[in-house]
Design an enzyme around this catalytic site. Structure first.
Site, PDB file in Angstrom:
ATOM      1  N   TYR A  15      38.310  39.426  47.185  1.00 25.80           N
ATOM      2  CA  TYR A  15      38.856  40.783  47.323  1.00 25.80           C
ATOM      3  C   TYR A  15      39.573  40.893  48.659  1.00 25.80           C
ATOM      4  CZ  TYR A  15      39.049  45.877  47.770  1.00 25.80           C
ATOM      5  OH  TYR A  15      39.483  47.164  47.917  1.00 25.80           O
ATOM      6  N   GLU A  37      45.930  46.655  47.563  1.00 23.07           N
ATOM      7  CA  GLU A  37      44.698  45.963  47.184  1.00 23.07           C
ATOM      8  C   GLU A  37      44.949  44.825  46.207  1.00 23.07           C
ATOM      9  OE1 GLU A  37      40.633  48.012  45.847  1.00 23.07           O
ATOM     10  OE2 GLU A  37      41.897  47.569  44.127  1.00 23.07           O
TER      11      GLU A  37
END
Ligand code: GDP
Ligand code: MN
Length: 381
Positions: free
Chosen positions: A99, A187
Site C-alpha cells: 500500500y 493512493e
C-alpha cells in the site's frame, strides 16, 4: 473530486508510473472487439472503494468468460452507485500486495505519506488491527519527497535491491503527481509485486475542487446525480441528501439553517435547492418541479426571505406550479403582502415563522404515509 480508476491510471501513466494498459467499455459484447492478452480482469468503474469485495472485480481466462463478467458487472449497484462502464486489463500475476498513498493531513498540517507491506485490504482495517504494519511519513513541504526520503520509507517496508529502487522511484513520482495535480489523495492499493517488479494494480485520485480551474485538461466530475447536473444547467444550486423533505430556500445561509431547523424538529432533508438572490417566477417553477422529482420526497418546505428576491415573484411561481407533495411555505420580506394575496387566491397559506414552517414540514413528511397528490394547502398560519 474523485476520478475513476481508469482516469487516475491515465494520469499515473502520464507521470511514468507503471500501470496495466486496458480499455473501458460500456457494453458486454464490446469485449469481442478487444485485442488484449488473456487472462484479463474486468473492473467496475465507480467512484467508491471496495469494488473487489462487492463483486465488481473479476478475473476471466477467456473472452466468453470476460463477456459474462462484463454483463454481470455492468448495471450492478455498488454502494449505491450504478456501474455504467468496466475497465478490462491484462491480469497481473500478483506475488505480493503493498500500500502506498499521499494524503492531506489537516491535523498535522502536512502531507502524509502512508505505506504498508500489508496492502490489498482496506488500510483502515490495517490501521485498526495492526497499526505497527503502517509506515508513516510527515512530508516536509520545503523538501518534498526526494529519493533518500522515499528510500527510507521503502526500507521500513522491508524492500531492498531492485524492488527498493523501484519503490523509491514510484513514491517520489506519486508525491510529485499529488503535488502538481493539487490532489487530496493519491493512493495505490494494491501496489503489487508482479514478476519481481512493482505495478500499480489500482489507482485512486481525489483532487481538490478549489484547484479545478488549474486543471482544465482533467475530465469533468461525475460525482453529481442526474438531477444535480440538470439543476446546474439551469444555474440552480442543488444538492441531494438522504431524507424525505425537499427544501427550497434563497441564500446559502438561510438554506443551511433551514436544514438545521428540520433536523432539530426530527426531520431529514431529501435535498436542498438554493434559488439565490433575485429568484424569478420561472426559476421558482423549475425549482419546485426539480426538488419533487427525487424519489422518496414526502413533503416540501419552501423557506424564503425576501430581500433582493421579491416574495410576489416567488408566490406567482408557486401558484403556477403547485407542489404535488404536501408543502409548508414560509415567506417574509419584500412584497410579502402581495405574495400572501397571490397565494390566497390559489388557496395556499404561507407562514412567517421559520420554526413553525419547519415543524409543519416535518409533520407533513411523517403524516404523508406514502400518499401523494394532496395539494399544498396545509402550510402554517
Ligand atoms: P478495489 O477493491 O475497489 O480496491 O479494487 P482493486 O483494483 O484494488 O481490486 C481488488 C482486488 O482484486 C485487488 O486487491 C487484487 O487482489 C485483485 N486484483 C485486481 N487486479 C488484479 C490483477 O490484475 N490480478 C490479480 N491476480 N488480482 C487482481
Ligand atoms: Mn484497491
Amino acid at each position: 473530486m474523485k476520478l475513476h480508476e481508469y482516469q487516475a491510471k491515465e494520469v499515473f501513466a502520464r507521470y511514468g508510473l507503471p500501470v496495466q494498459t486496458g480499455t473501458v467499455i460500456d457494453r458486454p459484447d464490446a469485449v469481442r472487439g478487444l485485442s488484449i492478452q488473456y487472462p484479463v480482469v474486468v473492473k467496475a468503474q465507480v467512484l467508491v472503494g471496495g469494488r473487489g469485495k462487492a463483486g465488481g472485480v473479476k478475473l476471466a481466462k477467456t473472452p466468453a468468460e470476460a463477456e459474462a463478467h462484463a454483463r454481470a458487472i455492468l448495471g450492478m449497484d455498488i454502494k449505491g452507485e450504478r456501474v455504467g462502464r468496466v475497465l478490462v486489463v491484462p491480469a497481473a500475476d500478483i506475488e505480493a500486495e503493498y500500500y502506498l498513498a499521499f494524503v492531506t493531513d489537516r491535523a498535522a498540517r502536512r502531507v502524509a505519506g502512508i505505506a504498508s507491506a500489508a496492502g490489498g485490504v482496506e488500510i483502515e482495517t490495517v490501521a485498526r488491527e495492526s497499526p505497527e504494519k503502517i509506515a508513516r511519513l510527515d512530508v516536509d513541504p520545503c523538501l518534498g519527497v526526494p529519493s533518500f526520503v522515499a528510500r527510507g520509507l521503502g526500507r521500513r517496508l522491508g524492500f531492498s535491491g531492485t524492488l527498493l529502487e523501484e519503490f523509491t522511484r514510484i513514491a517520489a513520482i506519486l508525491y510529485r503527481l499529488y503535488w502538481d495535480e493539487d490532489a487530496d489523495l493519491a493512493e495505490i492499493n494494491p501496489l503489487a509485486r508482479v514478476g519481481g517488479h512493482l505495478l500499480c494494480v489500482d489507482a485512486k485520485l481525489v483532487l481538490d475542487d478549489n484547484a479545478a480551474y488549474r486543471h482544465r485538461d482533467l475530465p469533468p466530475s461525475e460525482e453529481m446525480t442526474p438531477l444535480e447536473r440538470e439543476a446546474r444547467e439551469h444555474g440552480l444550486a442543488y444538492v441531494e441528501l438522504e431524507g424525505d423533505i425537499a427544501v427550497i430556500g434563497n441564500g446559502a445561509g438561510l438554506v443551511m439553517s433551514t436544514l438545521d431547523l428540520l433536523a432539530h424538529f426530527g426531520g431529514r432533508a431529501a435535498n436542498f435547492l438554493d434559488v439565490g438572490g433575485g429568484a424569478s417566477e420561472e426559476g421558482m417553477q423549475t425549482a419546485i418541479e426539480l426538488v419533487q422529482r427525487k424519489p422518496g420526497v414526502r413533503a416540501l418546505f419552501i423557506n424564503i426571505f425576501g430581500g433582493i428576491t421579491r416574495c410576489d415573484d416567488i408566490a406567482r411561481g408557486i401558484v403556477k406550479r403547485p407542489p404535488r407533495v404536501p408543502a409548508s411555505i414560509r415567506l417574509t420580506g419584500t412584497n410579502e403582502v402581495e405574495a400572501r394575496e397571490i397565494l390566497k387566491t390559489a388557496g395556499i397559506t404561507a407562514g412567517i415563522d421559520p420554526e413553525e414552517g419547519a415543524r409543519a414540514a416535518v409533520a407533513l413528511a411523517k403524516g404523508a404515509g406514502g400518499a401523494s397528490g394532496s395539494a399544498a394547502k396545509g402550510g402554517p398560519r
